[in-house]
Design a protein around this motif. Structure first.
Motif, short mmCIF file in Angstrom:
data_model
loop_
_atom_site.label_atom_id
_atom_site.label_comp_id
_atom_site.label_asym_id
_atom_site.label_seq_id
_atom_site.Cartn_x
_atom_site.Cartn_y
_atom_site.Cartn_z
N ALA A 1 8.39 31.85 31.79
CA ALA A 1 8.25 31.26 30.45
C ALA A 1 6.85 31.47 29.91
N ILE A 2 5.84 31.30 30.75
CA ILE A 2 4.45 31.50 30.31
C ILE A 2 4.21 32.96 29.95
N GLU A 3 4.72 33.86 30.77
CA GLU A 3 4.54 35.28 30.48
C GLU A 3 5.25 35.66 29.17
N ALA A 4 6.44 35.11 28.94
CA ALA A 4 7.15 35.37 27.69
C ALA A 4 6.35 34.85 26.50
N MET A 5 5.75 33.68 26.65
CA MET A 5 4.94 33.11 25.57
C MET A 5 3.73 33.99 25.28
N LEU A 6 3.09 34.50 26.32
CA LEU A 6 1.94 35.38 26.12
C LEU A 6 2.33 36.68 25.44
N LEU A 7 3.46 37.26 25.88
CA LEU A 7 3.91 38.51 25.27
C LEU A 7 4.31 38.33 23.81
N ALA A 8 4.97 37.21 23.52
CA ALA A 8 5.46 36.98 22.17
C ALA A 8 4.38 36.38 21.26
N GLY A 9 3.33 35.84 21.85
CA GLY A 9 2.26 35.24 21.05
C GLY A 9 2.67 33.92 20.43
N THR A 10 3.46 33.15 21.14
CA THR A 10 3.91 31.85 20.62
C THR A 10 3.40 30.73 21.50
N LYS A 11 3.49 29.50 21.00
CA LYS A 11 3.09 28.34 21.77
C LYS A 11 4.29 27.60 22.35
N SER A 12 5.47 28.05 21.99
CA SER A 12 6.69 27.41 22.46
C SER A 12 7.49 28.38 23.32
N GLN B 1 10.61 28.27 23.97
CA GLN B 1 11.90 28.52 23.30
C GLN B 1 11.74 29.60 22.24
N ASP B 2 10.68 29.51 21.45
CA ASP B 2 10.44 30.53 20.42
C ASP B 2 10.17 31.89 21.06
N ALA B 3 9.43 31.89 22.16
CA ALA B 3 9.10 33.14 22.83
C ALA B 3 10.36 33.85 23.33
N VAL B 4 11.22 33.10 23.99
CA VAL B 4 12.44 33.70 24.52
C VAL B 4 13.32 34.18 23.39
N GLU B 5 13.42 33.41 22.31
CA GLU B 5 14.25 33.81 21.18
C GLU B 5 13.71 35.10 20.56
N LEU B 6 12.40 35.20 20.38
CA LEU B 6 11.82 36.42 19.80
C LEU B 6 12.04 37.63 20.69
N ILE B 7 11.87 37.44 22.00
CA ILE B 7 12.04 38.56 22.91
C ILE B 7 13.49 39.03 22.95
N VAL B 8 14.42 38.09 22.97
CA VAL B 8 15.84 38.48 22.98
C VAL B 8 16.23 39.15 21.68
N ARG B 9 15.75 38.63 20.55
CA ARG B 9 16.06 39.26 19.25
C ARG B 9 15.50 40.68 19.19
N ASP B 10 14.28 40.87 19.71
CA ASP B 10 13.68 42.20 19.73
C ASP B 10 14.48 43.14 20.63
N PHE B 11 14.89 42.65 21.78
CA PHE B 11 15.69 43.45 22.71
C PHE B 11 16.99 43.89 22.07
N LEU B 12 17.67 42.98 21.38
CA LEU B 12 18.93 43.32 20.72
C LEU B 12 18.71 44.30 19.57
N ALA B 13 17.67 44.08 18.78
CA ALA B 13 17.38 44.99 17.67
C ALA B 13 17.07 46.39 18.18
N ARG B 14 16.32 46.47 19.28
CA ARG B 14 16.00 47.77 19.86
C ARG B 14 17.26 48.47 20.33
#
Length: 66
Positions: free
Chosen positions: A13-24, A26-39
């Motif tokens: 979760a912390i690594e996902a937050m760092l990669l996504a640049g979020t403080k939450s 939940q937001d980090a995982v959502e952004l990463i999954v959305r990016d993965f699907l869009a790609r």
């Protein structure tokens, strides 16, 4: 939209937050999954599906003998 709860290891979760640049987380995982699907959708649009390979393949030229 339906909500889904996912349990993650704190390190992930912390690594996902760092990669996504979020403080939450939940937001980090959502952004990463959305990016993965869009790609994935962009890749499908560029490469097509298995049936497209037959459509774009050039037929073999007929060799004339004699």
């Amino acid at each position: 939209m339906a909500q889904v709860t996912v349990t993650l290891d704190a390190d992930i979760a912390i690594e996902a937050m760092l990669l996504a640049g979020t403080k939450s987380p939940q937001d980090a995982v959502e952004l990463i999954v959305r990016d993965f699907l869009a790609r994935g959708h962009r890749t499908e649009a560029r490469t097509g599906d298995a049936a497209d390979g037959q459509r774009v393949t050039n037929p073999k030229p007929i060799v004339q003998e004699g």
